[in-house]
Motif scaffolding. Structure first.
Motif, PDB file in Angstrom:
ATOM      1  N   MET A   1       0.845  -1.192   0.000  1.00  0.00           N
ATOM      2  CA  MET A   1       0.000   0.000   0.000  1.00  0.00           C
ATOM      3  C   MET A   1       0.882   1.244   0.000  1.00  0.00           C
ATOM      4  O   MET A   1       1.857   1.324   0.735  1.00  0.00           O
ATOM      5  CB  MET A   1      -0.916   0.001   1.227  1.00  0.00           C
ATOM      6  N   ARG A   2       0.523   2.215  -0.815  1.00  0.00           N
ATOM      7  CA  ARG A   2       1.273   3.460  -0.905  1.00  0.00           C
ATOM      8  C   ARG A   2       0.450   4.610  -0.342  1.00  0.00           C
ATOM      9  O   ARG A   2      -0.772   4.643  -0.483  1.00  0.00           O
ATOM     10  CB  ARG A   2       1.656   3.763  -2.358  1.00  0.00           C
ATOM     11  N   THR A   3       1.126   5.546   0.286  1.00  0.00           N
ATOM     12  CA  THR A   3       0.434   6.720   0.812  1.00  0.00           C
ATOM     13  C   THR A   3       0.222   7.744  -0.299  1.00  0.00           C
ATOM     14  O   THR A   3       0.911   7.727  -1.325  1.00  0.00           O
ATOM     15  CB  THR A   3       1.248   7.356   1.941  1.00  0.00           C
ATOM     16  N   VAL A   4      -0.727   8.626  -0.064  1.00  0.00           N
ATOM     17  CA  VAL A   4      -1.009   9.665  -1.057  1.00  0.00           C
ATOM     18  C   VAL A   4       0.124  10.684  -1.097  1.00  0.00           C
ATOM     19  O   VAL A   4       0.556  11.134  -2.164  1.00  0.00           O
ATOM     20  CB  VAL A   4      -2.353  10.354  -0.738  1.00  0.00           C
ATOM     21  N   ALA A   5       0.618  11.048   0.094  1.00  0.00           N
ATOM     22  CA  ALA A   5       1.674  12.048   0.166  1.00  0.00           C
ATOM     23  C   ALA A   5       3.026  11.428  -0.183  1.00  0.00           C
ATOM     24  O   ALA A   5       3.201  10.205  -0.173  1.00  0.00           O
ATOM     25  CB  ALA A   5       1.719  12.658   1.562  1.00  0.00           C
ATOM     26  N   CYS A   6       3.970  12.288  -0.490  1.00  0.00           N
ATOM     27  CA  CYS A   6       5.317  11.820  -0.803  1.00  0.00           C
ATOM     28  C   CYS A   6       6.038  11.400   0.481  1.00  0.00           C
ATOM     29  O   CYS A   6       5.597  11.687   1.591  1.00  0.00           O
ATOM     30  CB  CYS A   6       6.103  12.918  -1.519  1.00  0.00           C
ATOM     31  N   HIS A   7       7.155  10.733   0.317  1.00  0.00           N
ATOM     32  CA  HIS A   7       7.944  10.241   1.441  1.00  0.00           C
ATOM     33  C   HIS A   7       8.506  11.424   2.230  1.00  0.00           C
ATOM     34  O   HIS A   7       9.247  12.257   1.693  1.00  0.00           O
ATOM     35  CB  HIS A   7       9.082   9.367   0.915  1.00  0.00           C
ATOM     36  N   ASN A   8       8.150  11.522   3.521  1.00  0.00           N
ATOM     37  CA  ASN A   8       8.561  12.653   4.354  1.00  0.00           C
ATOM     38  C   ASN A   8       9.880  12.310   5.043  1.00  0.00           C
ATOM     39  O   ASN A   8       9.906  11.762   6.146  1.00  0.00           O
ATOM     40  CB  ASN A   8       7.479  12.968   5.390  1.00  0.00           C
ATOM     41  N   THR A   9      10.981  12.621   4.386  1.00  0.00           N
ATOM     42  CA  THR A   9      12.291  12.298   4.946  1.00  0.00           C
ATOM     43  C   THR A   9      12.610  13.135   6.179  1.00  0.00           C
ATOM     44  O   THR A   9      13.277  12.666   7.100  1.00  0.00           O
ATOM     45  CB  THR A   9      13.377  12.523   3.884  1.00  0.00           C
ATOM     46  N   ALA A  10      12.147  14.379   6.207  1.00  0.00           N
ATOM     47  CA  ALA A  10      12.412  15.237   7.362  1.00  0.00           C
ATOM     48  C   ALA A  10      11.747  14.685   8.617  1.00  0.00           C
ATOM     49  O   ALA A  10      12.327  14.705   9.708  1.00  0.00           O
ATOM     50  CB  ALA A  10      11.925  16.656   7.087  1.00  0.00           C
ATOM     51  N   LEU A  11      10.526  14.164   8.457  1.00  0.00           N
ATOM     52  CA  LEU A  11       9.817  13.603   9.606  1.00  0.00           C
ATOM     53  C   LEU A  11      10.517  12.349  10.118  1.00  0.00           C
ATOM     54  O   LEU A  11      10.638  12.147  11.330  1.00  0.00           O
ATOM     55  CB  LEU A  11       8.373  13.283   9.216  1.00  0.00           C
ATOM     56  N   GLU A  12      10.996  11.498   9.221  1.00  0.00           N
ATOM     57  CA  GLU A  12      11.716  10.301   9.647  1.00  0.00           C
ATOM     58  C   GLU A  12      13.019  10.661  10.352  1.00  0.00           C
ATOM     59  O   GLU A  12      13.415  10.015  11.321  1.00  0.00           O
ATOM     60  CB  GLU A  12      11.998   9.406   8.439  1.00  0.00           C
ATOM     61  N   LEU A  13      13.692  11.688   9.860  1.00  0.00           N
ATOM     62  CA  LEU A  13      14.931  12.123  10.494  1.00  0.00           C
ATOM     63  C   LEU A  13      14.668  12.640  11.902  1.00  0.00           C
ATOM     64  O   LEU A  13      15.402  12.318  12.844  1.00  0.00           O
ATOM     65  CB  LEU A  13      15.600  13.198   9.645  1.00  0.00           C
ATOM     66  N   GLU A  14      13.616  13.429  12.067  1.00  0.00           N
ATOM     67  CA  GLU A  14      13.269  13.937  13.393  1.00  0.00           C
ATOM     68  C   GLU A  14      12.873  12.798  14.330  1.00  0.00           C
ATOM     69  O   GLU A  14      13.196  12.815  15.522  1.00  0.00           O
ATOM     70  CB  GLU A  14      12.129  14.954  13.281  1.00  0.00           C
ATOM     71  N   TRP A  15      12.171  11.805  13.804  1.00  0.00           N
ATOM     72  CA  TRP A  15      11.773  10.664  14.633  1.00  0.00           C
ATOM     73  C   TRP A  15      12.997   9.879  15.097  1.00  0.00           C
ATOM     74  O   TRP A  15      13.081   9.455  16.255  1.00  0.00           O
ATOM     75  CB  TRP A  15      10.820   9.765  13.859  1.00  0.00           C
ATOM     76  N   THR A  16      13.964   9.692  14.207  1.00  0.00           N
ATOM     77  CA  THR A  16      15.189   8.982  14.573  1.00  0.00           C
ATOM     78  C   THR A  16      15.935   9.721  15.672  1.00  0.00           C
ATOM     79  O   THR A  16      16.421   9.111  16.638  1.00  0.00           O
ATOM     80  CB  THR A  16      16.094   8.816  13.342  1.00  0.00           C
ATOM     81  N   ARG A  17      16.023  11.021  15.565  1.00  0.00           N
ATOM     82  CA  ARG A  17      16.724  11.804  16.583  1.00  0.00           C
ATOM     83  C   ARG A  17      15.953  11.816  17.901  1.00  0.00           C
ATOM     84  O   ARG A  17      16.553  11.808  18.978  1.00  0.00           O
ATOM     85  CB  ARG A  17      16.950  13.225  16.068  1.00  0.00           C
ATOM     86  N   PHE A  18      14.632  11.821  17.830  1.00  0.00           N
ATOM     87  CA  PHE A  18      13.831  11.740  19.047  1.00  0.00           C
ATOM     88  C   PHE A  18      14.071  10.403  19.759  1.00  0.00           C
ATOM     89  O   PHE A  18      14.228  10.353  20.985  1.00  0.00           O
ATOM     90  CB  PHE A  18      12.349  11.897  18.709  1.00  0.00           C
ATOM     91  N   CYS A  19      14.113   9.311  18.991  1.00  0.00           N
ATOM     92  CA  CYS A  19      14.374   7.995  19.583  1.00  0.00           C
ATOM     93  C   CYS A  19      15.760   7.946  20.212  1.00  0.00           C
ATOM     94  O   CYS A  19      15.949   7.366  21.291  1.00  0.00           O
ATOM     95  CB  CYS A  19      14.234   6.909  18.520  1.00  0.00           C
ATOM     96  N   SER A  20      16.741   8.561  19.562  1.00  0.00           N
ATOM     97  CA  SER A  20      18.093   8.595  20.112  1.00  0.00           C
ATOM     98  C   SER A  20      18.121   9.347  21.437  1.00  0.00           C
ATOM     99  O   SER A  20      18.713   8.881  22.422  1.00  0.00           O
ATOM    100  CB  SER A  20      19.047   9.246  19.113  1.00  0.00           C
ATOM    101  N   ASP A  21      17.476  10.502  21.488  1.00  0.00           N
ATOM    102  CA  ASP A  21      17.435  11.276  22.732  1.00  0.00           C
ATOM    103  C   ASP A  21      16.730  10.501  23.844  1.00  0.00           C
ATOM    104  O   ASP A  21      17.125  10.576  25.015  1.00  0.00           O
ATOM    105  CB  ASP A  21      16.716  12.606  22.497  1.00  0.00           C
ATOM    106  N   THR A  22      15.705   9.735  23.481  1.00  0.00           N
ATOM    107  CA  THR A  22      14.983   8.944  24.482  1.00  0.00           C
ATOM    108  C   THR A  22      15.874   7.860  25.071  1.00  0.00           C
ATOM    109  O   THR A  22      15.890   7.640  26.290  1.00  0.00           O
ATOM    110  CB  THR A  22      13.730   8.309  23.853  1.00  0.00           C
ATOM    111  N   VAL A  23      16.636   7.182  24.219  1.00  0.00           N
ATOM    112  CA  VAL A  23      17.547   6.137  24.697  1.00  0.00           C
ATOM    113  C   VAL A  23      18.622   6.735  25.600  1.00  0.00           C
ATOM    114  O   VAL A  23      18.956   6.183  26.656  1.00  0.00           O
ATOM    115  CB  VAL A  23      18.184   5.393  23.507  1.00  0.00           C
ATOM    116  N   VAL A  24      19.168   7.870  25.203  1.00  0.00           N
ATOM    117  CA  VAL A  24      20.215   8.516  26.006  1.00  0.00           C
ATOM    118  C   VAL A  24      19.674   8.898  27.381  1.00  0.00           C
ATOM    119  O   VAL A  24      20.331   8.682  28.411  1.00  0.00           O
ATOM    120  CB  VAL A  24      20.767   9.750  25.271  1.00  0.00           C
ATOM    121  N   GLN A  25      18.476   9.444  27.435  1.00  0.00           N
ATOM    122  CA  GLN A  25      17.887   9.819  28.716  1.00  0.00           C
ATOM    123  C   GLN A  25      17.597   8.592  29.579  1.00  0.00           C
ATOM    124  O   GLN A  25      17.753   8.629  30.804  1.00  0.00           O
ATOM    125  CB  GLN A  25      16.600  10.617  28.487  1.00  0.00           C
ATOM    126  N   PHE A  26      17.194   7.497  28.946  1.00  0.00           N
ATOM    127  CA  PHE A  26      16.935   6.265  29.694  1.00  0.00           C
ATOM    128  C   PHE A  26      18.224   5.720  30.308  1.00  0.00           C
ATOM    129  O   PHE A  26      18.258   5.340  31.488  1.00  0.00           O
ATOM    130  CB  PHE A  26      16.302   5.226  28.770  1.00  0.00           C
TER     131      PHE A  26
END
Length: 213
Positions: A1-26
């Motif tokens: 299944m494909r989404t209507v919108a294009c691939h949001n690379t900026a959102l994935e990058l922000e999510w990756t950095r958020f996950c990294s910050d969460t691991v560091v805080q843990f």
């Protein structure tokens, strides 16, 4: 299944950095708890793999000294192992000290066999463990700790190797090779003591993350 919108690379990058910050805080929360119980015991975490999911430079600031591991995997080329070690050496450059007070890092938990995730658990080729140990020392490691001492009796790792196999005999090849390595390190320890390998910052997580998306 494909989404209507294009691939949001900026959102994935922000999510990756958020996950990294969460691991560091843990990890920071865990280490603060450990320090309350054992304030005089230095802390460390395994920082071995070249992952883009966690910012190892941020994670390194939560511990007293740097440690990592080198996976004994035939699929990992030698230059990539060298890059892993150089990245470890570039962490915590100003304040990082090993438990003995010297600069550098430790190789904690160096496996003596192919990982249990492999389909076939072959013994390392003769001389491979010595080669990896010397590569680690040449790139700044102050200690190389091999595991496991005895081959596990239960779980999936019982099919992997150990310094001492199930029959606990010291004439096996792995034990002899590591014993030889220990004698060789005794001979060169005086010559390499207090030497410092130049510490470049050779790894930028943000650049790798941006290029990955």
């Amino acid at each position: 299944m494909r989404t209507v919108a294009c691939h949001n690379t900026a959102l994935e990058l922000e999510w990756t950095r958020f996950c990294s910050d969460t691991v560091v805080q843990f990890v920071k929360m865990l280490i603060e708890t450990i320090r309350q119980i054992t304030p005089n015991v230095p802390t460390t975490v395994n920082l071995g793999h070249l992952s883009t999911r966690i910012d190892h430079f941020d994670l390194a600031e939560t511990v007293e000294f740097i440690s990592g591991c080198v996976t004994l995997d035939n699929s990992i080329p030698s230059p990539e192992i060298a890059l892993q070690l150089d990245r470890l050496r570039s962490l915590k450059q100003e304040t990082g000290k090993c438990p003995d007070g010297s600069p550098g890092f430790w190789i904690m938990g160096q496996p003596v066999s192919i990982p249990t995730t492999s389909a076939i658990h072959n013994l390392p080729k003769p001389g491979l463990l010595r080669c990896l140990a010397y590569q680690c020392v040449a790139r700044g490691a102050n200690a190389v700790v091999f595991i496991p001492w005895r081959q596990p009796r239960i779980g999936p790792e019982k099919f992997a190797g150990g310094i001492l196999p199930h029959h606990v005999r010291r004439e096996n090849r792995l034990y002899r090779e590591l014993a030889q390595l220990g004698e060789e390190f005794k001979l060169i320890s005086a010559a390499i003591k207090d030497t410092v390998v130049r510490r470049p910052r050779c790894h930028s997580l943000h650049v790798r993350q941006s290029m990955g998306y």
